[in-house]
Design a protein around this motif. Sequence first.
Motif, PDB file in Angstrom:
ATOM      1  N   ALA A  68       1.817   3.660  -5.277  1.00 35.47           N
ATOM      2  CA  ALA A  68       1.536   2.234  -3.875  1.00 35.47           C
ATOM      3  C   ALA A  68       2.236   1.240  -3.703  1.00 35.47           C
ATOM      4  O   ALA A  68       3.516   0.372  -4.139  1.00 35.47           O
ATOM      5  N   ILE A  69       2.273   0.912  -2.121  1.00 35.49           N
ATOM      6  CA  ILE A  69       3.130  -0.347  -1.835  1.00 35.49           C
ATOM      7  C   ILE A  69       2.664  -1.466  -1.325  1.00 35.49           C
ATOM      8  O   ILE A  69       1.002  -2.233  -1.726  1.00 35.49           O
ATOM      9  N   PRO A  70       3.276  -2.586  -1.885  1.00 40.05           N
ATOM     10  CA  PRO A  70       2.891  -3.894  -2.397  1.00 40.05           C
ATOM     11  C   PRO A  70       2.442  -4.585  -0.788  1.00 40.05           C
ATOM     12  O   PRO A  70       3.088  -4.789  -0.158  1.00 40.05           O
ATOM     13  N   LEU A  71       1.004  -4.959  -1.209  1.00 36.29           N
ATOM     14  CA  LEU A  71       0.568  -6.181   0.072  1.00 36.29           C
ATOM     15  C   LEU A  71      -0.309  -6.882   0.278  1.00 36.29           C
ATOM     16  O   LEU A  71      -0.120  -7.192  -0.713  1.00 36.29           O
ATOM     17  N   LEU A  72       0.245  -7.825   1.056  1.00 34.69           N
ATOM     18  CA  LEU A  72      -0.454  -8.832   0.941  1.00 34.69           C
ATOM     19  C   LEU A  72      -1.318  -8.781   2.753  1.00 34.69           C
ATOM     20  O   LEU A  72      -1.165  -9.181   3.572  1.00 34.69           O
TER      21      LEU A  72
END
Length: 79
Positions: A68-72
Motif C-alpha cells: 500500500a502507498i502511504p497516503l495523506l
Amino acid sequence: MVRDGMLSVPFEFASHIGHLHNLATTYSDRHPDLADLCLIRMSELYPHHTVITVDADFRVYRRNKREAIPLLTPPRLKK
C-alpha cells in the motif's frame, strides 16, 4: 515554484518509461493518467515519503506490486 527554483523534481520520466508502461497496463481498468503513474513510481523510489492526494484510486494502487502507498487524504464522508 519550479520556475523560481524553489522546487525541483528529480524524477526523470524517460528513465522510467518501461516501468510506467507496466503500471499503466496493470491498472488499465482504472485509466490512470501519467501523473498517477509517476506518483506510484516515485513512491517506489522514495518509500519513506507520503503521497498527498484527493484521488481515491490511490487506495487501490500498489507500489512494488503489493505494498500500500502511504497516503495523506481528506477524511471519508460518513453516509
